[in-house]
Design a protein around this motif. Structure first.
Motif, PDB file in Angstrom:
ATOM      1  N   SER A 165      18.401 -16.146  80.839  1.00 60.04           N
ATOM      2  CA  SER A 165      17.597 -16.101  79.622  1.00 60.04           C
ATOM      3  C   SER A 165      18.478 -15.689  78.454  1.00 60.04           C
ATOM      4  CB  SER A 165      16.438 -15.112  79.774  1.00 60.04           C
ATOM      5  OG  SER A 165      16.927 -13.795  79.963  1.00 60.04           O
ATOM      6  N   LEU A 166      18.175 -16.242  77.306  1.00 59.03           N
ATOM      7  CA  LEU A 166      18.861 -15.869  76.068  1.00 59.03           C
ATOM      8  C   LEU A 166      18.013 -14.827  75.356  1.00 59.03           C
ATOM      9  CD1 LEU A 166      20.067 -19.336  74.735  1.00 59.03           C
ATOM     10  CD2 LEU A 166      21.345 -17.660  76.083  1.00 59.03           C
ATOM     11  N   ASP A 184      17.731 -12.661  69.070  1.00 54.84           N
ATOM     12  CA  ASP A 184      18.874 -12.557  68.147  1.00 54.84           C
ATOM     13  C   ASP A 184      20.113 -13.287  68.644  1.00 54.84           C
ATOM     14  OD1 ASP A 184      17.400 -11.042  66.361  1.00 54.84           O
ATOM     15  OD2 ASP A 184      18.011  -9.143  67.247  1.00 54.84           O
ATOM     16  N   THR A 185      20.002 -14.057  69.730  1.00 52.26           N
ATOM     17  CA  THR A 185      21.141 -14.881  70.141  1.00 52.26           C
ATOM     18  C   THR A 185      21.372 -15.973  69.092  1.00 52.26           C
ATOM     19  OG1 THR A 185      20.709 -14.496  72.481  1.00 52.26           O
ATOM     20  CG2 THR A 185      22.034 -16.426  71.907  1.00 52.26           C
ATOM     21  N   PRO A 186      22.604 -16.113  68.556  1.00 54.69           N
ATOM     22  CA  PRO A 186      22.828 -17.105  67.500  1.00 54.69           C
ATOM     23  C   PRO A 186      23.158 -18.487  68.058  1.00 54.69           C
ATOM     24  CG  PRO A 186      24.792 -15.765  67.779  1.00 54.69           C
ATOM     25  CD  PRO A 186      23.775 -15.252  68.774  1.00 54.69           C
ATOM     26  N   LEU A 187      22.679 -19.495  67.381  1.00 53.19           N
ATOM     27  CA  LEU A 187      23.060 -20.889  67.633  1.00 53.19           C
ATOM     28  C   LEU A 187      23.830 -21.373  66.409  1.00 53.19           C
ATOM     29  CD1 LEU A 187      19.678 -22.333  69.005  1.00 53.19           C
ATOM     30  CD2 LEU A 187      21.495 -21.181  70.274  1.00 53.19           C
ATOM     31  N   ARG A 188      25.062 -21.806  66.619  1.00 51.60           N
ATOM     32  CA  ARG A 188      25.889 -22.310  65.525  1.00 51.60           C
ATOM     33  C   ARG A 188      25.648 -23.811  65.414  1.00 51.60           C
ATOM     34  NH1 ARG A 188      29.159 -18.692  63.632  1.00 51.60           N
ATOM     35  NH2 ARG A 188      30.472 -20.258  62.631  1.00 51.60           N
ATOM     36  N   ILE A 189      25.134 -24.243  64.259  1.00 53.43           N
ATOM     37  CA  ILE A 189      24.644 -25.605  64.070  1.00 53.43           C
ATOM     38  C   ILE A 189      25.341 -26.233  62.875  1.00 53.43           C
ATOM     39  CG2 ILE A 189      22.591 -26.997  63.584  1.00 53.43           C
ATOM     40  CD1 ILE A 189      20.952 -24.721  64.865  1.00 53.43           C
ATOM     41  N   ALA A 190      25.701 -27.495  63.010  1.00 55.99           N
ATOM     42  CA  ALA A 190      26.261 -28.288  61.919  1.00 55.99           C
ATOM     43  C   ALA A 190      25.368 -29.507  61.701  1.00 55.99           C
ATOM     44  CB  ALA A 190      27.688 -28.724  62.228  1.00 55.99           C
ATOM     45  N   LEU A 191      24.979 -29.757  60.449  1.00 46.62           N
ATOM     46  CA  LEU A 191      24.123 -30.904  60.148  1.00 46.62           C
ATOM     47  C   LEU A 191      24.889 -32.203  60.373  1.00 46.62           C
ATOM     48  CD1 LEU A 191      22.222 -29.845  56.892  1.00 46.62           C
ATOM     49  CD2 LEU A 191      21.617 -29.444  59.286  1.00 46.62           C
ATOM     50  N   ASP A 192      24.196 -33.198  60.888  1.00 45.59           N
ATOM     51  CA  ASP A 192      24.797 -34.520  61.059  1.00 45.59           C
ATOM     52  C   ASP A 192      24.114 -35.571  60.194  1.00 45.59           C
ATOM     53  OD1 ASP A 192      22.404 -34.621  62.367  1.00 45.59           O
ATOM     54  OD2 ASP A 192      23.208 -35.210  64.313  1.00 45.59           O
ATOM     55  N   GLN A 193      23.144 -35.151  59.375  1.00 46.99           N
ATOM     56  CA  GLN A 193      22.474 -36.065  58.455  1.00 46.99           C
ATOM     57  C   GLN A 193      22.297 -35.377  57.109  1.00 46.99           C
ATOM     58  OE1 GLN A 193      18.786 -37.427  60.138  1.00 46.99           O
ATOM     59  NE2 GLN A 193      19.742 -38.247  62.007  1.00 46.99           N
ATOM     60  N   ARG A 194      22.316 -36.187  56.056  1.00 51.01           N
ATOM     61  CA  ARG A 194      22.139 -35.657  54.716  1.00 51.01           C
ATOM     62  C   ARG A 194      20.663 -35.372  54.459  1.00 51.01           C
ATOM     63  NH1 ARG A 194      23.680 -38.786  49.053  1.00 51.01           N
ATOM     64  NH2 ARG A 194      24.273 -36.929  47.847  1.00 51.01           N
ATOM     65  N   ALA A 195      20.401 -34.245  53.810  1.00 52.64           N
ATOM     66  CA  ALA A 195      19.019 -33.867  53.489  1.00 52.64           C
ATOM     67  C   ALA A 195      18.967 -33.377  52.050  1.00 52.64           C
ATOM     68  CB  ALA A 195      18.513 -32.781  54.437  1.00 52.64           C
ATOM     69  N   ARG A 196      17.974 -33.821  51.315  1.00 50.02           N
ATOM     70  CA  ARG A 196      17.834 -33.422  49.918  1.00 50.02           C
ATOM     71  C   ARG A 196      16.984 -32.153  49.808  1.00 50.02           C
ATOM     72  NH1 ARG A 196      15.223 -36.931  44.856  1.00 50.02           N
ATOM     73  NH2 ARG A 196      15.550 -35.293  43.273  1.00 50.02           N
ATOM     74  N   VAL A 197      17.446 -31.241  48.980  1.00 47.33           N
ATOM     75  CA  VAL A 197      16.702 -30.010  48.714  1.00 47.33           C
ATOM     76  C   VAL A 197      15.802 -30.291  47.521  1.00 47.33           C
ATOM     77  CG1 VAL A 197      16.870 -27.545  48.220  1.00 47.33           C
ATOM     78  CG2 VAL A 197      18.627 -28.653  49.595  1.00 47.33           C
ATOM     79  N   ASP A 198      14.600 -30.773  47.808  1.00 45.31           N
ATOM     80  CA  ASP A 198      13.687 -31.170  46.744  1.00 45.31           C
ATOM     81  C   ASP A 198      12.333 -30.484  46.877  1.00 45.31           C
ATOM     82  OD1 ASP A 198      12.683 -32.502  44.525  1.00 45.31           O
ATOM     83  OD2 ASP A 198      12.020 -34.229  45.712  1.00 45.31           O
ATOM     84  N   HIS A 199      11.803 -30.439  48.105  1.00 44.79           N
ATOM     85  CA  HIS A 199      10.499 -29.833  48.324  1.00 44.79           C
ATOM     86  C   HIS A 199      10.461 -29.285  49.749  1.00 44.79           C
ATOM     87  CE1 HIS A 199      10.199 -34.010  49.732  1.00 44.79           C
ATOM     88  NE2 HIS A 199       9.377 -33.533  50.646  1.00 44.79           N
ATOM     89  N   PRO A 200       9.645 -28.259  50.004  1.00 39.97           N
ATOM     90  CA  PRO A 200       9.518 -27.730  51.367  1.00 39.97           C
ATOM     91  C   PRO A 200       8.969 -28.793  52.309  1.00 39.97           C
ATOM     92  CG  PRO A 200       8.660 -26.167  49.759  1.00 39.97           C
ATOM     93  CD  PRO A 200       8.908 -27.443  49.009  1.00 39.97           C
ATOM     94  N   PRO A 215      13.036 -14.535  73.071  1.00 34.98           N
ATOM     95  CA  PRO A 215      13.879 -14.986  74.189  1.00 34.98           C
ATOM     96  C   PRO A 215      13.522 -16.404  74.634  1.00 34.98           C
ATOM     97  CG  PRO A 215      13.016 -12.771  74.576  1.00 34.98           C
ATOM     98  CD  PRO A 215      12.279 -13.316  73.394  1.00 34.98           C
ATOM     99  N   VAL A 216      14.510 -17.092  75.192  1.00 33.48           N
ATOM    100  CA  VAL A 216      14.322 -18.435  75.739  1.00 33.48           C
ATOM    101  C   VAL A 216      14.767 -18.402  77.192  1.00 33.48           C
ATOM    102  CG1 VAL A 216      14.915 -20.886  75.553  1.00 33.48           C
ATOM    103  CG2 VAL A 216      14.716 -19.491  73.488  1.00 33.48           C
ATOM    104  N   GLU A 217      13.888 -18.840  78.108  1.00 35.83           N
ATOM    105  CA  GLU A 217      14.155 -18.787  79.541  1.00 35.83           C
ATOM    106  C   GLU A 217      14.699 -20.121  80.032  1.00 35.83           C
ATOM    107  OE1 GLU A 217      13.913 -16.097  81.290  1.00 35.83           O
ATOM    108  OE2 GLU A 217      12.945 -14.837  79.761  1.00 35.83           O
TER     109      GLU A 217
END
Length: 534
Positions: A80-81, A84-100, A266-268
């Motif tokens: 189990s994780l 507060d276990t961190p996941l390091r993530i890198a975006l692979d697609q472009r996303a616009r910061v325009d609206h929630p 936690p994630v099992e």
């Protein structure tokens, strides 16, 4: 008659005792008949004093079970994780910061371990959305307008909600995500550490290393600049540069933007079975010169840290011995402290920070597993042990302008291009203030190229257009003077940069055995009454 009866009774007694004596005299290896000991029933109660030896033998099976080695037992490990276990993530697609609600999509950069098993492989797909977009404050908007930016970027919050493993399994996760980082660099200390000889030798070595470091830094900057120019995607980078200079531009999350998502629950991932043999080396001391990969538990900054302030890290990858025996499972704790903290000061004096780690604490999962196969006294001593750990590498944002020295100390640096940019701004301001005759032009407002460059120095693309369109020498002088003064203040007079290691910063820690405690000097003996020493 009486004599015949006694003889008969004697013969009967002899015949009854012959089988027992033959059984006792038979060797255990006789192949013609089985060993008698293997067929005798166990005694249910203590034999009487007059009982024959051949009647029963004590059952030894319970003794053999009790004497079985501990390492033959099996134990189950919960995969189990924790929170507060961190996941390091890198975006692979472009996303616009325009609206929630805008969808964001990325991949896990580093494999995540639970105990000694990878549970989230690198390349796993994650998806989420933009949760909120904050309005720009008045102060930030004013500063952005002063730099020719009429569309300042908004702060935003992102969350990742779905995790898809390469085998197709999906997990719903709840995460708290840190602000995105455009580019991450991996810093390492110098592996070739100079030998400590004497004060003069250290001073000479330090001077040589400092000069060598400056040369290498200049070469690295030139190499990075050339790579940016020649790498694929030059047209896209040129567009991005022009957009960054324009007064109005849209805000996007570009592919490659890095995020750190901390699990809120936690994630099992099921259970795994380990034997006592596989756990026999857990908690033992690692081999000297081993490299431990960990993450920082809380932020450490040279602006607020004090000497001997506690610093904690969590092991992110299990550590094995040269014989591939598990020594430290993931989530083991490294306990350290701040050795040196120097805050940044004015006149571009940057901060410095150095931390060391001096203790390893075995993870709670490992202790629970050992408790199932060993007595508590046998592994309590190995749950915490001394060490000497220096930073040998870390990952930070490129914009932090940070580097590591040979001893693992972190400090920020200023780009050597600040001299070029400031000198160019001063030259443009001086050129804009010169008389028209010196430019060899009949334009009353001066050279159009000088006006445009002076305006761009002080107000970017907007200043360049305004200075060119105004055709006014005072306007060009004002833009040029503003750009020169801003460059001088920013590059030479303002406060330097502090060393900031954010929460969950990936660390590479070199392990070494602690130095032995120095022997206490012998106590001086008291003189005798006659004044002599014994």
């Amino acid at each position: 008659m009486i004599l015949v009866g006694r003889v008969s009774l004697l013969v009967l007694v002899i015949l009854c005792n012959v089988p027992g004596s033959l059984a006792q005299s038979d060797p255990p290896g006789n192949p013609e008949r089985p060993a008698v000991y293997e067929t005798r029933p166990a005694c249910d109660e203590a034999p009487r004093e007059d009982a024959l030896v051949s009647l029963c033998v004590p059952d030894s099976s319970s003794e053999k079970d009790a004497a079985a080695p501990v390492r033959e037992f099996l134990t189950k490990i919960s995969l189990s994780l924790p929170k507060d276990t961190p996941l390091r993530i890198a975006l692979d697609q472009r996303a616009r910061v325009d609206h929630p609600g805008e969808v964001v999509h990325g991949r896990v950069e580093e494999t995540v371990y639970a105990f000694d098993q990878p549970v989230i492989p690198a390349g796993s797909v994650v998806s989420g959305r933009i949760v909120s977009i904050d309005p720009v404050s008045g102060v930030k908007r004013t500063l952005a307008y002063a730099n020719g930016n009429f569309s300042p970027f908004h702060k935003y919050a992102v969350t990742f909600e779905t995790l898809t493993l390469p085998d197709g399994r999906q997990f719903q996760v709840n995460t708290t995500v840190s602000p995105g980082t455009a580019e991450v660099v991996h810093l390492v200390s110098n592996p070739d550490k100079a030998k400590q000889k004497n004060a003069a030798g250290r001073a000479a070595d330090n001077a040589k290393q400092e000069a060598k470091g400056k040369i290498q830094e200049a070469k690295q900057q030139a190499h990075d600049t050339w790579q940016k120019v020649t790498a694929p995607g030059r047209i896209h980078r040129i567009k991005q540069f022009l957009l960054s200079q324009s007064p109005y531009r849209r805000q996007y999350l570009e592919p490659g933007t890095h995020f750190v998502a901390d699990l809120n629950a936690p994630v099992e991932f099921g259970e795994a079975t380990r034997t006592g043999v596989q756990l026999a080396a857990v908690g033992s001391a690692p081999v000297p010169d081993s490299t431990l990969k960990a993450r920082l538990v809380a932020e450490v900054s040279s602006a607020t840290a004090t000497r001997d302030a506690p610093v904690n890290a969590i092991l992110t990858e299990p550590l094995y011995s040269p014989k591939h025996q598990l020594i430290l499972p993931a989530n083991s704790r490294l306990v350290g402290r701040v050795l040196k903290a120097k805050p940044a000061q004015k006149l571009r004096r940057n901060g410095e920070l150095r931390v060391i780690f001096d203790r390893i604490e075995t993870s709670e999962e490992a202790l629970n597993a050992l408790a199932q196969v060993q007595a508590q006294a046998e592994h309590s001593e190995a749950s915490s042990q001394g060490m000497i750990g220096n930073l040998e590498g870390l990952e930070v944002a490129r914009s932090a302008h940070m580097k590591l020295d040979e001893e693992g100390g972190a400090h920020t640096t200023d780009s050597k291009t600040r001299y070029l940019s400031t000198g160019l701004a001063v030259m443009l301001a001086a050129a804009a203030a010169h008389p028209d005759a010196e430019h060899g032009t009949t334009d009353a407002a001066g050279d159009p190229g000088v006006r445009t460059a002076a305006g761009g120095s002080g107000f970017r693309l907007t200043g360049a257009f305004l200075s060119l369109a105004a055709k006014s020498t005072p306007v060009s002088i004002a833009f040029g003077a503003y750009g020169a003064s801003a460059s001088i203040y920013t590059n030479f007079l303002s406060r330097g940069h502090d060393v900031v290691l954010p929460k969950d910063t990936p660390l590479e820690i070199g392990f070494g055995n602690p130095h032995p405690a120095p022997a206490s000097p012998p106590k001086p003996q008291e003189p005798r009454l006659d004044g002599s020493t014994p």
